[in-house]
Design a protein around this motif. Structure first.
Motif, PDB file in Angstrom:
ATOM      1  N   ALA A 168       0.823  -1.210   0.000  1.00  0.00           N
ATOM      2  CA  ALA A 168       0.000   0.000   0.000  1.00  0.00           C
ATOM      3  C   ALA A 168       0.856   1.257   0.000  1.00  0.00           C
ATOM      4  O   ALA A 168       0.769   2.087   0.888  1.00  0.00           O
ATOM      5  N   GLY A 169       1.717   1.401  -0.995  1.00  0.00           N
ATOM      6  CA  GLY A 169       2.523   2.621  -1.093  1.00  0.00           C
ATOM      7  C   GLY A 169       4.002   2.339  -1.057  1.00  0.00           C
ATOM      8  O   GLY A 169       4.443   1.194  -0.937  1.00  0.00           O
ATOM      9  N   GLN A 170       4.787   3.392  -1.170  1.00  0.00           N
ATOM     10  CA  GLN A 170       6.231   3.268  -1.260  1.00  0.00           C
ATOM     11  C   GLN A 170       6.868   2.920   0.082  1.00  0.00           C
ATOM     12  O   GLN A 170       6.500   3.468   1.121  1.00  0.00           O
ATOM     13  N   LEU A 171       7.816   2.000   0.039  1.00  0.00           N
ATOM     14  CA  LEU A 171       8.595   1.633   1.215  1.00  0.00           C
ATOM     15  C   LEU A 171      10.074   1.837   0.916  1.00  0.00           C
ATOM     16  O   LEU A 171      10.535   1.567  -0.197  1.00  0.00           O
ATOM     17  N   GLU A 172      10.809   2.329   1.898  1.00  0.00           N
ATOM     18  CA  GLU A 172      12.251   2.446   1.748  1.00  0.00           C
ATOM     19  C   GLU A 172      12.884   1.076   1.875  1.00  0.00           C
ATOM     20  O   GLU A 172      12.485   0.258   2.692  1.00  0.00           O
ATOM     21  N   VAL A 173      13.902   0.811   1.045  1.00  0.00           N
ATOM     22  CA  VAL A 173      14.537  -0.502   0.990  1.00  0.00           C
ATOM     23  C   VAL A 173      16.012  -0.365   1.345  1.00  0.00           C
ATOM     24  O   VAL A 173      16.705   0.520   0.849  1.00  0.00           O
ATOM     25  N   SER A 174      16.498  -1.243   2.218  1.00  0.00           N
ATOM     26  CA  SER A 174      17.920  -1.265   2.562  1.00  0.00           C
ATOM     27  C   SER A 174      18.330  -2.706   2.847  1.00  0.00           C
ATOM     28  O   SER A 174      17.490  -3.563   3.103  1.00  0.00           O
ATOM     29  N   GLU A 175      19.641  -2.955   2.778  1.00  0.00           N
ATOM     30  CA  GLU A 175      20.145  -4.306   3.031  1.00  0.00           C
ATOM     31  C   GLU A 175      20.628  -4.414   4.472  1.00  0.00           C
ATOM     32  O   GLU A 175      21.261  -3.501   5.003  1.00  0.00           O
ATOM     33  N   THR A 176      20.318  -5.535   5.127  1.00  0.00           N
ATOM     34  CA  THR A 176      20.766  -5.768   6.492  1.00  0.00           C
ATOM     35  C   THR A 176      22.155  -6.398   6.473  1.00  0.00           C
ATOM     36  O   THR A 176      22.654  -6.823   5.436  1.00  0.00           O
ATOM     37  N   ASP A 177      22.782  -6.471   7.637  1.00  0.00           N
ATOM     38  CA  ASP A 177      24.128  -7.022   7.732  1.00  0.00           C
ATOM     39  C   ASP A 177      24.195  -8.494   7.330  1.00  0.00           C
ATOM     40  O   ASP A 177      25.241  -8.980   6.892  1.00  0.00           O
ATOM     41  N   ASP A 178      23.089  -9.220   7.502  1.00  0.00           N
ATOM     42  CA  ASP A 178      23.103 -10.641   7.172  1.00  0.00           C
ATOM     43  C   ASP A 178      22.554 -10.943   5.782  1.00  0.00           C
ATOM     44  O   ASP A 178      22.235 -12.090   5.464  1.00  0.00           O
ATOM     45  N   GLY A 179      22.432  -9.920   4.941  1.00  0.00           N
ATOM     46  CA  GLY A 179      22.039 -10.141   3.557  1.00  0.00           C
ATOM     47  C   GLY A 179      20.549 -10.134   3.293  1.00  0.00           C
ATOM     48  O   GLY A 179      20.130 -10.340   2.151  1.00  0.00           O
ATOM     49  N   ASN A 180      19.734  -9.908   4.324  1.00  0.00           N
ATOM     50  CA  ASN A 180      18.304  -9.771   4.107  1.00  0.00           C
ATOM     51  C   ASN A 180      17.983  -8.341   3.673  1.00  0.00           C
ATOM     52  O   ASN A 180      18.859  -7.490   3.604  1.00  0.00           O
ATOM     53  N   VAL A 181      16.715  -8.088   3.407  1.00  0.00           N
ATOM     54  CA  VAL A 181      16.279  -6.761   2.969  1.00  0.00           C
ATOM     55  C   VAL A 181      15.309  -6.193   3.998  1.00  0.00           C
ATOM     56  O   VAL A 181      14.385  -6.887   4.443  1.00  0.00           O
ATOM     57  N   ALA A 182      15.542  -4.960   4.407  1.00  0.00           N
ATOM     58  CA  ALA A 182      14.669  -4.271   5.358  1.00  0.00           C
ATOM     59  C   ALA A 182      13.751  -3.321   4.598  1.00  0.00           C
ATOM     60  O   ALA A 182      14.205  -2.566   3.729  1.00  0.00           O
ATOM     61  N   LEU A 183      12.469  -3.366   4.921  1.00  0.00           N
ATOM     62  CA  LEU A 183      11.473  -2.472   4.343  1.00  0.00           C
ATOM     63  C   LEU A 183      10.954  -1.563   5.442  1.00  0.00           C
ATOM     64  O   LEU A 183      10.675  -2.020   6.549  1.00  0.00           O
ATOM     65  N   ARG A 184      10.812  -0.271   5.125  1.00  0.00           N
ATOM     66  CA  ARG A 184      10.353   0.666   6.149  1.00  0.00           C
ATOM     67  C   ARG A 184       9.556   1.787   5.505  1.00  0.00           C
ATOM     68  O   ARG A 184       9.949   2.324   4.463  1.00  0.00           O
ATOM     69  N   ALA A 185       8.430   2.115   6.140  1.00  0.00           N
ATOM     70  CA  ALA A 185       7.627   3.242   5.672  1.00  0.00           C
ATOM     71  C   ALA A 185       8.220   4.525   6.212  1.00  0.00           C
ATOM     72  O   ALA A 185       8.436   4.651   7.420  1.00  0.00           O
ATOM     73  N   ALA A 186       8.503   5.470   5.330  1.00  0.00           N
ATOM     74  CA  ALA A 186       9.112   6.734   5.750  1.00  0.00           C
ATOM     75  C   ALA A 186       8.099   7.681   6.379  1.00  0.00           C
ATOM     76  O   ALA A 186       8.465   8.596   7.109  1.00  0.00           O
TER      77      ALA A 186
END
Length: 250
Positions: A168-186
């Motif tokens: 439901a809308g744009q999420l910020e994307v970043s990589e975690t230290d263990d190679g996973n992907v973090a999604l966060r609503a700004a």
């Protein structure tokens, strides 16, 4: 004779200069431009560096991961209505193939609710729920299966639920230290919730490269019984060997 002497002097001078160069000269090592190659991020299905491009691909991948393995889900839910405590519980759900169980313990229940805990068990076709009431007595009800109660979600129901939040809308994307992907609503986002439309205060999730959501945290405001409510939910998903035993009361 003069020519010989001149050659000797010239030769001596050249040797002297060569000796000076050998003892006091400086040598500069050649420099090379080092380049570092940034490893590419292994994004989950439906996710790119710009956000969630396909909520269907992402949530379907999570559902497929649940269907293909045993798993356990931990949920912590807190609901406040007009700033006061309304409902708080912790639940653990386990899935062993087609067999599921759940254990929910309330520390705060809505007005009119007289049970402090609930137990659930179901196989592919049959399910049972047992409520433990405040007076210590228990009540058991039979249901058709996991899809016939709001205590647990099937993999497909998890896909639908996660879609309402992560697509439901744009999420910020970043990589975690263990190679996973973090999604966060700004910022705030409009989402569909168990209680109708809501607006997020915070939303974050961690996803493995194959699309398995390992954790999800969301806080949103909505309306319950005509009153403003704040709902906070935290989910943790774990894959691994799980054994579900049919309880004696089911």
């Amino acid at each position: 004779m003069r020519r010989t002497a001149l050659l000797a002097v010239t030769l001596a001078a050249m040797l002297a200069l060569a000796g000076c160069a050998g003892t006091s000269g400086t040598t500069t090592a050649p420099t090379t431009n080092a380049t570092t190659t940034q490893a590419s991020v292994d994004y989950p299905p439906g996710v790119t560096a710009d956000g969630v491009e396909s909520g269907f691909d992402l949530t379907d991948a999570h559902a497929e991961a649940l269907r293909s393995s045993d798993y356990e889900v931990t949920e912590i839910t807190t609901i406040r209505v007009n700033g006061s405590g309304y409902k708080t519980y912790m639940q653990t759900t386990k899935a062993d193939g087609d067999t599921m169980s759940a254990s929910r313990s309330y520390s705060a229940t809505p007005p009119g609710t007289d049970h402090s805990s609930a137990q659930f068990w179901a196989n592919a076709t049959t399910g049972a729920i047992q409520y433990t009431h405040d007076d210590g007595n228990t009540t058991t009800a039979t249901v058709g299966g996991a899809g016939d109660t709001d205590l647990v979600r099937t993999p497909d129901q998890w896909s639908e639920y996660l879609y309402t939040l992560l697509a439901a809308g744009q999420l910020e994307v970043s990589e975690t230290d263990d190679g996973n992907v973090a999604l966060r609503a700004a910022g705030p986002r409009n989402v569909t919730t168990d209680y109708g439309e809501g607006t997020t205060e915070s939303l974050s999730a961690t996803v493995t490269p194959d699309g398995f959501v390992t954790d999800l945290s969301v806080t949103y405001t909505t309306t319950i019984d005509g009153e403003t409510a704040t709902v906070s939910k935290q989910f943790t998903f774990e894959q691994g060997d799980v054994t579900v035993t049919k309880p004696t009361w089911a």
